[in-house]
Structure formats: structure tokens, C-alpha cells
Design an enzyme around this catalytic site. Structure first.
Site, mmCIF file in Angstrom:
data_model
loop_
_atom_site.group_PDB
_atom_site.id
_atom_site.type_symbol
_atom_site.label_atom_id
_atom_site.label_comp_id
_atom_site.label_asym_id
_atom_site.label_seq_id
_atom_site.Cartn_x
_atom_site.Cartn_y
_atom_site.Cartn_z
ATOM 1 N N HIS A 163 -38.439 9.821 -90.070
ATOM 2 C CA HIS A 163 -37.537 10.857 -89.552
ATOM 3 C C HIS A 163 -38.288 12.146 -89.222
ATOM 4 O O HIS A 163 -38.065 12.773 -88.187
ATOM 5 C CB HIS A 163 -36.469 11.219 -90.587
ATOM 6 C CG HIS A 163 -35.619 10.083 -91.043
ATOM 7 N ND1 HIS A 163 -35.720 9.555 -92.310
ATOM 8 C CD2 HIS A 163 -34.652 9.384 -90.421
ATOM 9 C CE1 HIS A 163 -34.836 8.587 -92.459
ATOM 10 N NE2 HIS A 163 -34.177 8.447 -91.317
ATOM 11 N N LEU B 157 -38.619 3.687 -83.267
ATOM 12 C CA LEU B 157 -38.632 2.328 -82.724
ATOM 13 C C LEU B 157 -38.572 1.272 -83.832
ATOM 14 O O LEU B 157 -38.485 0.087 -83.541
ATOM 15 C CB LEU B 157 -39.848 2.123 -81.825
ATOM 16 C CG LEU B 157 -39.714 2.809 -80.457
ATOM 17 C CD1 LEU B 157 -40.985 2.659 -79.644
ATOM 18 C CD2 LEU B 157 -38.523 2.239 -79.690
ATOM 19 N N VAL C 103 -43.313 4.681 -88.398
ATOM 20 C CA VAL C 103 -44.295 5.272 -89.319
ATOM 21 C C VAL C 103 -44.389 4.349 -90.530
ATOM 22 O O VAL C 103 -43.373 3.823 -91.002
ATOM 23 C CB VAL C 103 -43.856 6.694 -89.731
ATOM 24 C CG1 VAL C 103 -44.818 7.282 -90.764
ATOM 25 C CG2 VAL C 103 -43.781 7.593 -88.504
ATOM 26 N N GLN D 163 -20.425 2.003 -89.201
ATOM 27 C CA GLN D 163 -21.498 1.078 -88.861
ATOM 28 C C GLN D 163 -21.918 0.177 -90.031
ATOM 29 O O GLN D 163 -22.885 -0.559 -89.907
ATOM 30 C CB GLN D 163 -22.703 1.830 -88.286
ATOM 31 C CG GLN D 163 -23.480 2.663 -89.276
ATOM 32 C CD GLN D 163 -24.485 3.573 -88.580
ATOM 33 O OE1 GLN D 163 -24.105 4.493 -87.848
ATOM 34 N NE2 GLN D 163 -25.755 3.317 -88.767
ATOM 35 N N GLY E 216 -29.897 10.537 -93.245
ATOM 36 C CA GLY E 216 -30.432 11.250 -94.404
ATOM 37 C C GLY E 216 -31.413 10.442 -95.225
ATOM 38 O O GLY E 216 -31.885 9.397 -94.789
ATOM 39 N N PHE E 217 -31.715 10.948 -96.441
ATOM 40 C CA PHE E 217 -32.754 10.393 -97.299
ATOM 41 C C PHE E 217 -34.048 10.313 -96.475
ATOM 42 O O PHE E 217 -34.675 9.266 -96.352
ATOM 43 C CB PHE E 217 -32.356 9.021 -97.847
ATOM 44 C CG PHE E 217 -32.924 8.782 -99.232
ATOM 45 C CD1 PHE E 217 -32.434 9.491 -100.323
ATOM 46 C CD2 PHE E 217 -33.945 7.879 -99.452
ATOM 47 C CE1 PHE E 217 -32.956 9.294 -101.604
ATOM 48 C CE2 PHE E 217 -34.479 7.676 -100.727
ATOM 49 C CZ PHE E 217 -33.980 8.389 -101.803
ATOM 50 N N LEU E 218 -34.377 11.464 -95.924
ATOM 51 C CA LEU E 218 -35.410 11.562 -94.891
ATOM 52 C C LEU E 218 -36.783 11.136 -95.394
ATOM 53 O O LEU E 218 -37.183 11.478 -96.507
ATOM 54 C CB LEU E 218 -35.479 13.004 -94.377
ATOM 55 C CG LEU E 218 -34.154 13.571 -93.841
ATOM 56 C CD1 LEU E 218 -34.332 15.027 -93.425
ATOM 57 C CD2 LEU E 218 -33.628 12.740 -92.672
ATOM 58 N N SER F 56 -38.771 3.384 -94.684
ATOM 59 C CA SER F 56 -37.321 3.170 -94.586
ATOM 60 C C SER F 56 -36.644 3.768 -95.801
ATOM 61 O O SER F 56 -37.177 3.690 -96.918
ATOM 62 C CB SER F 56 -37.013 1.670 -94.510
ATOM 63 O OG SER F 56 -35.644 1.439 -94.780
ATOM 64 N N SER F 57 -35.466 4.367 -95.587
ATOM 65 C CA SER F 57 -34.721 4.932 -96.719
ATOM 66 C C SER F 57 -34.411 3.837 -97.720
ATOM 67 O O SER F 57 -34.279 4.082 -98.916
ATOM 68 C CB SER F 57 -33.424 5.562 -96.219
ATOM 69 O OG SER F 57 -33.695 6.501 -95.211
#
EC number: 6.3.2.1
Lengths: 290, 290
Positions: free
Chosen positions: A37, A148, A176, A61, A31-33, A185-186
Site C-alpha cells: 500500500h 498488481l 511488493v 465484497q 487498511g492494515f497497511l 498482504s494484510s
């Protein structure tokens, strides 16, 4: 876009698509797209009849001192973004839905994890593999999409699918980036403005390493040295690692004569960021992994 | 009956059946088929459109001092038997086909294995779970069939399917026996005629335990004592264990107030045999587990 929160409903929905012989693409997320994403989701819509995305912050994790509790969330924005990106089904189970009781089963990976983030996050990838095994069985996708940017995760999932013969095709798509080069990145929300500027140097440092390889440099140590020096000079954070390894096997190499990953992780005050380049032996970037 | 030896051909065949919306039943075996296996296959034909059976002697589930090398084989007889039992596809991969390179992934189970056979066969069930995960992904069955003679295996597979959300229904069917009560087993060929007669006392001993429960005995120790004494008196082999546990959780119980397993293992000269009864709290046999 359908929103589904229970495993039973999700399985039922998949059964329905299977009956209609739809090809299913799957994008697992926490989430926190962001654009990273959404790029995976858009790509998945091009290659599949139906796209399922999941949002699940997987406690398994996260280590005891990691950021599980304060991992950023925004269900409302995520829902809008996912729908706009063409997602057909958004699966958002609770922790209790995914782990109704303590797991008896354990999934472990013996290789590919004593380097890069695996070394500083013991058990992290076992948690990733466990939740993905569950999600793969719940969603039965034909293809699964990973960014990636999480290259080690992609390498580890590659082993999962290969060793256990999952009938799933893995697709890894390029990182991206912001305009300044910072990998999306979130966790970037935890950066100060100053850190956000500095963090662009992770990418710039890696690019300088890439340029060395393009110029014919074959010795990993020289490349690692340059990247480390460059990043160090420009950031207030602390470097966790700069490593150059074979990809996806993630083994040390004495010379650049195969596909490699040049990767770094840096601790800033409230966020640990990662970035990498996956390169062929001429130093050119690999843009799709599968 | 189709015979398939490669994973690729097997997956292709399954895809074909899936396209035809056939329900698939799966009977995994290690071959040297006897009435126990054939009973599973016949039952599977009644409940599914297509029955796939596999014959694969899985090296991962044998310990270093166990009987992997001399596990009995008879491909020709197996083929005839399976066909007669109604199997549609017989999958017989080689070891290299199933394990083309060392596995990076490890599958482990934390519970249900420090008792019964798990205690004397460390790593055995991890090997079983690994090969079954692979086979489940290759064959994608709707239902999978196991004999309750291997009750601990059934309990362990139950955890595998449940914890990892495999879209598979587990069916456990009762032990098939010789006229004298000896549980059918591929390993029975290693018994002398004398031992074969003696081995019937595993079942008779367990039945005496069952009778005690039927008569209202609630204390496991008394039941275990009687079964041990009975078996000991009638065999030349050596008892490995007699245990009474909850089923399928396989935990020690202080009183018979739930579904339990009364189980034994005995070493004869060239074979280690197991047998069990799964009983409700009145001592009546459970004939189908799922």
C-alpha cells in the site's frame, strides 16, 4: 494529514482542491497497511498534487463464509504509515456512512470474473466495483492506484473505467515482496511461522513458470503443470488454482503470444493467499500497468 | 452553439469549462426535440453557466420488439431548436462512439422498475442507467434535467445518483402539454389526427383522478377505477396500465398519505404513450422535483 470520516466532508475537501486546480491521486485500501500500500501512496505523491487514501473494509465484497469479521485492523498504525508515505487526506468512513440504506443499484461485470479468484468468490468483484464507483464519485481522482498483486481486481477496474468512461487514469504497480519473495498482504498476519516460510513458494513456483516461458515454452499446460507441482511439493496448504490467462482480458490462451498472467491462490489454515506474475510474451515482467 | 460528436472532444470541452470554473447543466435527450425538451434546456440556461444537451438514441434501452429502428429523427431541426433554447454544446455521438465494443459492465436497478413502464419494458431502465452513467462521466455536469413526464425514469435516476454518490443534482421539471392537454412527446408524430384527439383523454382521465383526491378520496382503487373508466370510454387504443404509487419509491400504497404518482400508459396503433401526475397528499401537483 487530514482525517475525514464523512462523505460530505470528503466532497467538500475535494471541491477545495479542485478550486485550486490540484491533480488528485487516489489509493483505495482496506487498511492494515503494508509496504505494498505504502508503495502505491509514495508513487501517487510523485505523480499528483494531492493524495487521498481510503481505508474501508467493504462488506459487499466479502462472501458469507469469508473473513469480513476478522479482517485485520489497526487504525492507529495505518494513520502513522499513511502520513509518513505522504498521504494528504485519509478517508475512513463507517459502513453506515457508505451504505446508509440497502442499495437499489447493482453493478455487475459479465467477464473477467469466471476465472482466478472470481470463480471461488462469487459476487466479490461486484462488491468491489460498487464501492469503487461510490469512492470514485466521492473523491473524483485524476489517477487511481492499485497493486498488481490484486491483478484480477486491476483488470476488473480497467473494465469499469473503460466501459463507463470514468475520467480517471488507472495505474497498476508491481507487487511488493518480503525478502523471501512472499507477496506482502494484510492477511499474512494469519500465517504461522512455518506457513510464512512455505508461502514463499507461491512466488518461487511462479518464477519457475516464468523461466519456462523465457526458455521458449509456449504451451500453458506445461507451465501450469510445473508451477502446480513445485508449489504442491513445498506447502502444507491446499492449492485453489494455478492459471495462465491473457491479461487484462483474462481469457484462456492456447499459446503464449501476448501479455499473460500466471497466477495462483493457496489456502493455508487461517488465510487464503494469492500471487501472480504479469508477463509479456517473452516472459518478462510487466512493472507498470496503465 | 458547438456541435460535438466524439467523447474525446466532449471531455476536452468540459475540461475547458471546468478550468474557467463554469457550472454545467446537462439535458440528455433522444432528439426529435419538442417543447418539453426545450423547456428543460431553457430552465438549465437560467441555473447554469454552460448548458450541454445530448442527442443519442440509446439502443440499450429499447427491447427487441420496440421502436429503436423507427424512433423519429431530425438532426437539422434539433440543432436549430437547441441553439434557440440557449444550449452551448450539443453532443451527438454515434452508437459506435458510445459502445465501441460489447460492454463487460452491467448496471441494474433492483427496485422501482417492476411497476409502470418497467414491467412492460424489461431491461429498459438498465439501458437508461448505463447510458446515463457514461454520459455523466463524459460531461461531469453539476445539474441534470429530466422531464417529469418520464417520472419513472426520474425516480430511477434519483436512485442512481443517490446510491452511487454521483456529485450531480437531479432536477425534474413538469410535463409540457399541447393546448388540448396531450403531453408533448417525440412519439406523438406516430398518432393519426383522430388518435391525437383521443390521447388528450389520458390527461383528462388523470385530472379526474386528481379531483377525487382533492375531494378527499383516500383509496387508490377508487381513483384507479375512475381514471381507467374515463380513459377507456374515450380512446380506441388499449390501456397498458393505470397505477397509483408512492413517489419516487414507486411502491403500492393502501392510502393517499404521501407524495404519489398517478400514471397511465396507452397503446395506440403506432405509438405507446405515457402520462402522469405527481401529487402531494392533498392532490396538488408537484412542479419541481429535486
Amino acid at each position: 494529514m487530514k482525517i475525514i470520516r464523512t462523505i460530505q466532508d470528503m466532497k467538500q475537501s475535494i471541491e477545495h482542491y479542485r478550486d485550486l486546480k490540484k491533480q488528485i491521486g487516489f489509493v483505495p485500501t482496506m487498511g492494515f497497511l503494508h509496504e505494498g500500500h505504502l508503495n502505491l501512496m509514495r508513487e501517487a505523491t510523485k505523480e499528483n498534487d494531492v493524495v487521498v487514501a481510503s481505508i474501508f473494509i467493504n462488506p459487499l465484497q466479502f462472501g458469507p463464509n469469508e473473513d469480513f469479521e476478522r479482517y485485520p485492523k489497526d487504525e492507529q498504525a495505518d494513520t502513522l504509515h499513511a502520513e509518513k508515505a505522504g498521504v494528504d487526506v485519509l478517508f475512513m468512513p463507517t459502513v453506515t456512512e457508505m451504505y446508509p440504506k440497502p442499495m437499489l443499484m447493482q453493478m455487475r461485470i459479465k467477464g473477467r470474473t469466471d476465472v482466478l479468484c472470481g470463480r471461488s468468490r462469487p459476487g466479490h468483484f461486484d462488491g468491489v466495483l460498487t464501492v469503487l464507483t461510490k469512492l470514485f464519485h466521492i473523491i473524483s481522482p485524476d489517477k487511481v492506484y492499485f497493486g498488481l498483486k490484486d491483478a484480477q481486481q486491476t483488470a476488473v477496474v480497467d473494465a469499469l473505467i473503460d466501459d463507463f468512461n470514468f475520467p480517471i487514469e488507472l495505474v497498476g504497480l508491481p507487487t511488493v515482496r518480503e525478502a523471501n519473495g512472499l507477496a506482502k498482504s494484510s492477511r499474512n498476519v494469519h500465517l504461522t511461522k512455518q506457513e510464512r516460510n512455505e508461502a514463499a513458494w507461491l512466488y518461487k513456483g511462479l518464477q519457475q513458470g516464468q523461466q519456462l516461458i523465457r526458455n521458449g515454452e509456449h504451451y500453458p499446460d506445461n507451465i501450469i503443470h510445473l508451477v502446480t507441482k513445485t508449489i504442491e511439493q513445498h506447502i502444507s496448504g491446499k492449492i485453489d488454482y494455478v492459471e495462465l490467462l491473457s491479461y487484462p482480458s483474462l481469457e484462456f490462451v492456447s499459446s503464449i503470444d501476448q501479455q499473460v498472467i500466471l497466477a495462483t491462490a493457496v489456502h493455508f489454515d487461517k488465510a487464503r493467499l494469492i500471487d501472480n506474475l504479469i508477463l509479456d510474451n517473452y516472459g518478462e515482467i510487466i512493472t507498470r500497468y496503465n
